[in-house]
Motif scaffolding. Sequence first.
Motif, short mmCIF file in Angstrom:
data_model
loop_
_atom_site.label_atom_id
_atom_site.label_comp_id
_atom_site.label_asym_id
_atom_site.label_seq_id
_atom_site.Cartn_x
_atom_site.Cartn_y
_atom_site.Cartn_z
N THR A 1 -20.62 43.12 42.16
CA THR A 1 -21.49 42.95 41.00
C THR A 1 -22.26 44.21 40.66
N VAL A 2 -22.63 44.33 39.41
CA VAL A 2 -23.53 45.40 38.96
C VAL A 2 -24.87 45.31 39.68
N GLU A 3 -25.21 44.13 40.21
CA GLU A 3 -26.50 43.97 40.88
C GLU A 3 -26.62 44.81 42.15
N VAL A 4 -25.52 45.37 42.65
CA VAL A 4 -25.65 46.26 43.81
C VAL A 4 -26.47 47.50 43.46
N TYR A 5 -26.62 47.77 42.17
CA TYR A 5 -27.38 48.94 41.73
C TYR A 5 -28.84 48.60 41.43
N GLU A 6 -29.34 47.47 41.93
CA GLU A 6 -30.68 47.02 41.57
C GLU A 6 -31.77 48.00 42.00
N TYR A 7 -31.49 48.88 42.95
CA TYR A 7 -32.50 49.85 43.39
C TYR A 7 -32.31 51.23 42.76
N GLU A 8 -31.28 51.38 41.94
CA GLU A 8 -30.98 52.68 41.35
C GLU A 8 -31.68 52.79 39.99
N ASP A 9 -32.82 53.45 39.98
CA ASP A 9 -33.62 53.52 38.76
C ASP A 9 -33.16 54.71 37.92
N SER A 10 -32.07 54.51 37.19
CA SER A 10 -31.48 55.58 36.40
C SER A 10 -31.23 55.10 34.98
N LEU A 11 -31.65 55.89 34.01
CA LEU A 11 -31.38 55.54 32.62
C LEU A 11 -29.93 55.81 32.26
N ALA A 12 -29.30 56.76 32.94
CA ALA A 12 -27.90 57.07 32.69
C ALA A 12 -27.02 56.05 33.41
N PRO A 13 -25.86 55.69 32.83
CA PRO A 13 -24.94 54.78 33.53
C PRO A 13 -24.60 55.31 34.93
N VAL A 14 -24.65 54.44 35.92
CA VAL A 14 -24.51 54.87 37.30
C VAL A 14 -23.05 54.85 37.74
N PRO A 15 -22.60 55.88 38.44
CA PRO A 15 -21.24 55.89 39.00
C PRO A 15 -21.22 55.19 40.35
N GLU A 16 -20.02 54.95 40.85
CA GLU A 16 -19.85 54.21 42.10
C GLU A 16 -20.57 54.88 43.28
N GLU A 17 -20.58 56.21 43.30
CA GLU A 17 -21.15 56.90 44.46
C GLU A 17 -22.67 56.74 44.56
N HIS B 1 -22.18 42.40 33.55
CA HIS B 1 -22.53 41.08 33.06
C HIS B 1 -21.40 40.57 32.15
N VAL B 2 -20.95 39.35 32.42
CA VAL B 2 -19.77 38.81 31.75
C VAL B 2 -20.20 37.90 30.60
N ASP C 1 -40.96 47.53 28.45
CA ASP C 1 -39.96 48.61 28.39
C ASP C 1 -38.60 47.98 28.69
N ASN C 2 -38.02 47.35 27.69
CA ASN C 2 -36.79 46.58 27.87
C ASN C 2 -35.58 47.52 27.88
N GLN C 3 -34.79 47.45 28.95
CA GLN C 3 -33.69 48.39 29.15
C GLN C 3 -32.34 47.74 28.84
N PRO C 4 -31.35 48.54 28.45
CA PRO C 4 -30.02 48.00 28.13
C PRO C 4 -29.17 47.79 29.39
N ALA C 5 -27.99 47.25 29.17
CA ALA C 5 -27.06 47.02 30.28
C ALA C 5 -25.63 47.12 29.76
N THR C 6 -24.69 47.24 30.70
CA THR C 6 -23.28 47.18 30.35
C THR C 6 -22.77 45.75 30.54
N LEU D 1 -23.47 50.45 25.89
CA LEU D 1 -24.59 49.64 26.34
C LEU D 1 -25.01 48.66 25.26
N LEU D 2 -25.51 47.50 25.69
CA LEU D 2 -26.06 46.51 24.76
C LEU D 2 -27.49 46.19 25.18
N THR D 3 -28.34 45.94 24.19
CA THR D 3 -29.72 45.56 24.45
C THR D 3 -29.91 44.07 24.18
N THR D 4 -31.06 43.55 24.57
CA THR D 4 -31.39 42.17 24.24
C THR D 4 -31.38 41.97 22.74
N GLU D 5 -31.85 42.97 22.01
CA GLU D 5 -31.86 42.88 20.54
C GLU D 5 -30.44 42.77 19.99
#
Length: 303
Positions: free
Chosen positions: A100-116, A167-168, A197-202, A232-236
Motif C-alpha cells: 500500500t501507499v500507506e507504507v510512506y506515511e512517515y515520508e513527509d515529501s511534497l514530491a512523489p516518493v520513489p520506492e527507495e 488509493h483505488v 493544508d490539504n495535500q494531494p495524492a496519487t 495527483l488529485l486533490t479533495t477538490e
Amino acid sequence: MSQAREVLVIGGNRYFGKRLIERLLAAGDRVTVLNRGSAPPPPGAAQLIADRDEEAALRTALGPRTFDVVVDQVCYTPRQAAVARRVFTGRTGRYVMTSTVEVYEYEDSLAPVPEEAVDPRTVVVDPELPWHDPEFLQAHYGEGKRQAEAVLAADPAFPYTAVRVAHVLGGADDFTGRLAHYADRIRAGEPIAVPVDNQPATYIHVEEIADFLFWTAGQDVTGPLNAASHGLLTTEDLCAAVAAHLPGGRTLFQEVEVGEISPFSFRRSYGMDNSRAVGLGFPFSTARQWLPRAVAETLRKDH
C-alpha cells in the motif's frame, strides 16, 4: 502460445482481486484461490480453504502443490509474512504481495516518493506487537504492511515483489463508501472536513490495478514497486467530479486544524513516483482522464 501457469491467489475475492482472477483465467492460467471459505471463487478457479494465519493448517491445505506465482492479497502483518515466507519458500517461483501507499506515511515529501524512500531491508520488525487485535491493526495498517515487506526482504533468495497500491477508485462494487460520503454531503449541502493544508495524492482505477497485478505476476522484477496512475488529485478534484453527477448539490469545505477529516483528504502528501514500473514497461493511464468514469461507476447504484 505461452504455457499455462499454476497461480495461487490468497484472499482478495472481491473488488480488484476478483478482477485479477478474471484476467488470470482469461489468459489460460490455472488459478487456485485460498481463503477461509467465506466466499466461493469466481467460476473457473479452484478453491482451497484454510486460515492463512495458521501455518500447519495452511501447509495441510496446500499439500504437495507448487505454483509458478503466488499473489497474496491479504498479507497485513509481519507474522503473516513470516508464515508465508516459510510456507512458500521452494514452493513458488514468484510471490507477489499487495502492499500500500500507506507504507510512506512517515515520508513527509511534497514530491512523489520513489520506492527507495522506504527500503524494507532497513525497517525494524516487531512481531510481538498485538497484530491479532483488529483495532490495533486498523490503526497501524501502513506499519503492518511496512513490517510485512521487511520480513519478505530479509531473505534475499525469496522471489518477492511488494506492489504498493495507490488509493483505488472506480467500479460499482466499491465497498469503501468514500466517494459515497462526498456524494451524501454534497447532496445535503453539508460541509466536507479537510485539513487546513490539504495535500494531494496519487490514485489508480480498479481495472488498472488489476491489470498491473496481472502484469507484475509475469515479470521477474523483485522488491517494492509503486502502482499509481499518472498525476495527483486533490479533495477538490474528487468533489468536483462527484458534484458533476449531482445537479443542485452544494460543495462546502470546512478547514479543521485537529480532529476527524474526510476520506481522501490528507495532512501530508500521498503521491507516489511510478517511474520504476514505467521503465519496466507498464503503461499507466492518467488519473484525471478516468476520474469522471470512476465516479460515475461508483455512484451509479445511488441513482
